[in-house]
Write a protein that holds these residues in place. Sequence first.
Motif, PDB file in Angstrom:
ATOM      1  N   LYS A 156       0.831  -1.204   0.000  1.00  9.37           N
ATOM      2  CA  LYS A 156       0.000   0.000   0.000  1.00  9.37           C
ATOM      3  C   LYS A 156       0.869   1.259   0.000  1.00  9.37           C
ATOM      4  CE  LYS A 156      -4.021  -1.976   2.401  1.00  9.37           C
ATOM      5  NZ  LYS A 156      -4.801  -1.934   3.648  1.00  9.37           N
ATOM      6  N   LYS A 157       1.957   1.235   0.774  1.00  6.46           N
ATOM      7  CA  LYS A 157       2.850   2.400   0.838  1.00  6.46           C
ATOM      8  C   LYS A 157       3.557   2.627  -0.509  1.00  6.46           C
ATOM      9  CE  LYS A 157       2.206   3.587   5.146  1.00  6.46           C
ATOM     10  NZ  LYS A 157       1.504   4.851   5.446  1.00  6.46           N
ATOM     11  N   ILE A 158       3.928   1.516  -1.172  1.00  8.13           N
ATOM     12  CA  ILE A 158       4.549   1.618  -2.503  1.00  8.13           C
ATOM     13  C   ILE A 158       3.587   2.289  -3.480  1.00  8.13           C
ATOM     14  CG2 ILE A 158       5.277   0.237  -4.501  1.00  8.13           C
ATOM     15  CD1 ILE A 158       7.439  -0.044  -2.543  1.00  8.13           C
ATOM     16  N   ALA A 159       2.318   1.847  -3.449  1.00  2.60           N
ATOM     17  CA  ALA A 159       1.301   2.427  -4.339  1.00  2.60           C
ATOM     18  C   ALA A 159       1.066   3.895  -3.995  1.00  2.60           C
ATOM     19  CB  ALA A 159      -0.003   1.643  -4.211  1.00  2.60           C
ATOM     20  N   GLU A 160       1.049   4.215  -2.715  1.00  3.71           N
ATOM     21  CA  GLU A 160       0.798   5.597  -2.273  1.00  3.71           C
ATOM     22  C   GLU A 160       1.888   6.533  -2.773  1.00  3.71           C
ATOM     23  OE1 GLU A 160       0.327   8.068   1.923  1.00  3.71           O
ATOM     24  OE2 GLU A 160       0.085   5.890   1.930  1.00  3.71           O
ATOM     25  N   LEU A 178      -7.360  -0.721  -2.939  1.00  4.85           N
ATOM     26  CA  LEU A 178      -7.886  -1.339  -4.163  1.00  4.85           C
ATOM     27  C   LEU A 178      -6.748  -1.902  -5.018  1.00  4.85           C
ATOM     28  CD1 LEU A 178     -10.644   1.158  -5.435  1.00  4.85           C
ATOM     29  CD2 LEU A 178     -10.884  -0.752  -3.854  1.00  4.85           C
ATOM     30  N   VAL A 179      -5.686  -1.106  -5.166  1.00  6.86           N
ATOM     31  CA  VAL A 179      -4.557  -1.514  -6.010  1.00  6.86           C
ATOM     32  C   VAL A 179      -3.869  -2.752  -5.442  1.00  6.86           C
ATOM     33  CG1 VAL A 179      -2.226  -0.839  -6.726  1.00  6.86           C
ATOM     34  CG2 VAL A 179      -4.127   0.744  -7.059  1.00  6.86           C
ATOM     35  N   SER A 180      -3.587  -2.734  -4.136  1.00  4.49           N
ATOM     36  CA  SER A 180      -2.890  -3.885  -3.523  1.00  4.49           C
ATOM     37  C   SER A 180      -3.754  -5.145  -3.596  1.00  4.49           C
ATOM     38  CB  SER A 180      -2.495  -3.567  -2.079  1.00  4.49           C
ATOM     39  OG  SER A 180      -3.632  -3.263  -1.298  1.00  4.49           O
ATOM     40  N   LYS A 181      -5.073  -4.996  -3.394  1.00  3.48           N
ATOM     41  CA  LYS A 181      -5.978  -6.154  -3.504  1.00  3.48           C
ATOM     42  C   LYS A 181      -5.977  -6.711  -4.925  1.00  3.48           C
ATOM     43  CE  LYS A 181      -9.603  -5.442  -0.045  1.00  3.48           C
ATOM     44  NZ  LYS A 181     -10.990  -4.971   0.144  1.00  3.48           N
ATOM     45  N   ALA A 182      -6.053  -5.814  -5.897  1.00  2.02           N
ATOM     46  CA  ALA A 182      -6.110  -6.240  -7.294  1.00  2.02           C
ATOM     47  C   ALA A 182      -4.847  -6.992  -7.694  1.00  2.02           C
ATOM     48  CB  ALA A 182      -6.310  -5.028  -8.204  1.00  2.02           C
ATOM     49  N   GLU A 390      -3.035   3.109 -12.669  1.00  2.00           N
ATOM     50  CA  GLU A 390      -2.189   2.217 -13.469  1.00  2.00           C
ATOM     51  C   GLU A 390      -0.736   2.273 -13.006  1.00  2.00           C
ATOM     52  OE1 GLU A 390      -3.230   3.506 -17.380  1.00  2.00           O
ATOM     53  OE2 GLU A 390      -5.192   2.520 -17.276  1.00  2.00           O
ATOM     54  N   ASP A 391      -0.252   3.474 -12.623  1.00  3.69           N
ATOM     55  CA  ASP A 391       1.099   3.588 -12.051  1.00  3.69           C
ATOM     56  C   ASP A 391       1.200   2.760 -10.772  1.00  3.69           C
ATOM     57  OD1 ASP A 391       1.967   5.199 -14.056  1.00  3.69           O
ATOM     58  OD2 ASP A 391       2.055   7.049 -12.891  1.00  3.69           O
ATOM     59  N   GLY A 392       0.164   2.880  -9.928  1.00  2.00           N
ATOM     60  CA  GLY A 392       0.155   2.112  -8.682  1.00  2.00           C
ATOM     61  C   GLY A 392       0.192   0.620  -8.937  1.00  2.00           C
ATOM     62  N   ILE A 393      -0.591   0.163  -9.898  1.00  2.00           N
ATOM     63  CA  ILE A 393      -0.626  -1.272 -10.245  1.00  2.00           C
ATOM     64  C   ILE A 393       0.752  -1.735 -10.715  1.00  2.00           C
ATOM     65  CG2 ILE A 393      -1.521  -2.920 -11.943  1.00  2.00           C
ATOM     66  CD1 ILE A 393      -4.197  -1.332 -11.805  1.00  2.00           C
ATOM     67  N   ARG A 394       1.388  -0.921 -11.564  1.00  2.00           N
ATOM     68  CA  ARG A 394       2.684  -1.319 -12.134  1.00  2.00           C
ATOM     69  C   ARG A 394       3.768  -1.420 -11.064  1.00  2.00           C
ATOM     70  NH1 ARG A 394       2.880   0.047 -17.553  1.00  2.00           N
ATOM     71  NH2 ARG A 394       4.922  -0.941 -17.646  1.00  2.00           N
ATOM     72  N   VAL A 395       3.834  -0.426 -10.158  1.00  2.00           N
ATOM     73  CA  VAL A 395       4.910  -0.461  -9.155  1.00  2.00           C
ATOM     74  C   VAL A 395       4.696  -1.576  -8.137  1.00  2.00           C
ATOM     75  CG1 VAL A 395       5.568   1.958  -9.386  1.00  2.00           C
ATOM     76  CG2 VAL A 395       3.841   1.344  -7.718  1.00  2.00           C
ATOM     77  N   VAL A 396       3.442  -1.824  -7.779  1.00  2.00           N
ATOM     78  CA  VAL A 396       3.168  -2.909  -6.827  1.00  2.00           C
ATOM     79  C   VAL A 396       3.511  -4.254  -7.460  1.00  2.00           C
ATOM     80  CG1 VAL A 396       1.369  -4.119  -5.528  1.00  2.00           C
ATOM     81  CG2 VAL A 396       1.441  -1.629  -5.513  1.00  2.00           C
TER      82      VAL A 396
END
Length: 543
Positions: A156-160, A178-182, A390-396
């Motif tokens: 979550k912190k990475i996405a944030e 949402l991003v981390s769950k996905a 999409e940036d959040g999804i990619r980095v996670v």
Amino acid sequence: MSTQLGGQPVYILREGSSRNHGRDAQSMNITAAKAVANAVRTTLGPKGMDKMLVDSMGDVVITNDGFTILSEMDIEHPAAKMMVEIAKTQDTEVGDGTTTAVVIAGELLKRSEELIELGIHPTIIVQGYRMASEKAQEILKGLAISMKPSDIEILKKIAETAMAGKGVESAKLMLCDLVSKAVTSVSEPDGTVDIDNIKVEKRVGGSIEDSDIVMGIVLEKERVHPGMPTKVTEAKILLLNVGVEYKKTEVDAEITITSPGQMQAFINEEEQMVKKIADSIIKTGANVVISQKAIDDNAQHYLSKAGILAIRRVKGSDMDKLALATGATVISSIDAISAKELGYAGIVQERKVLGDDLIFIEKCKNPKAVSIIIRGGTEHVIAEYGRAIEDGIRVVSTVLKDKKFVAGGGSPEIELSLRLRQYGASVGGRAQLAIDAFAASLEIIPRTIAENAGLDPIDMIVALRAAHEKGEKTAGLDVFQGKPLDMLKEGVIEPLRVKTQAIVSATEAAGMILRIDDVIKSAKSAAPAMPPGGMGEMGGMGM
């Protein structure tokens, strides 16, 4: 371009071609590359500004995503295009850090210009930069912290951190969740993630807080028949890659009908064939049918009477996601229909979202494909939210695979700068000057973050250097409090690969541009001129 041979000029290039060589060529290329870096520099950091891009058709894009900005800009200069390639590589590899990579490359070229003025050959500079880049990779690996894929808070912190400054602050905690769950839902045991299995649906209306995740798939479709149920619980789903319709023969044939009775018999036979297909579907126990092909009117009637919800003409890519989400097998032959090929979803429901009919296939048991629905007030706002997600999804997904991260907020760049200066002193010679220039170039990141936040960049850099010289390796710039803080404690972290890739790409691009000492432009070929009288005055072909 010409040369002299016995007093006579010998022309090598087409008339109208141009050539810049030596110092002029280098200066021209460096200036173009710096201009690209400056174009995106103000977008860096959590308080970066946005750009409004208007194309020739009047379409508007408002964003602070570096790759989007450079992709939308109509760039012609060849050296500037190389900078766009850096952003493209960074976006493809890790999905974030595009602005960082381009800004570092621009600063490397700026510093190299100063070294060239001192009489240092570009080859020496490129060699020094390469040595510094390799040492930086080594140092970064030492700074990296390992993580477990099950550590959701770190994800979550990475996405944030990736989404900071992209206009989603009001709902960042919810979106990070949402991003981390996905990403964790679709990840494989080895940590690899196919981000194509995360479908991002954008819907204008409501606010960003109304965004949600569907543990399954959302289709922009509706029921094929109004008599079908709008909601099915405990759904048994049949996926078809074949039409539910009368099957025409593969051989061309002509049928002669001589009486109304024959015509009726022919129609009845067609209906019986369709009914047989519908019966085989009903027999499986399926209560939801999703077809990539057509479902004809008679079939709709039979399926509707059986209480089955049917959807037709679904895209192939969505069918693949449905198979991953529900566990169903996509069937390509009517004869292969059986109960063991069915998938499962807790709920399949048709809903109206701002006037659009959507089919929600959700509450799947162990979905390997999910959907995120993003809401927002306008199309421009929602497009930027989409880029942030999409940036959040990619980095996670990157950190799940590598399982390594570093502190953010300019912290790694300051630590690298200090350590590279020490390394440069041990190397000595002219290469040391290039390594020192590389070290100074990395400081452009915290300097820019400070400038974009309205802070004094000199004071901030001095304070950060002091903290790192005391051994505070994870001290970075907190733009909200205007002072250095421990970025790990503040939760500002980034995947290791975002930093390593940015440095590698920037070094390679700067090296390539520096090695160019000649720019030869061919003349544009002009269309042959038409004589004043048109074709008629060109004269006939002599016989």
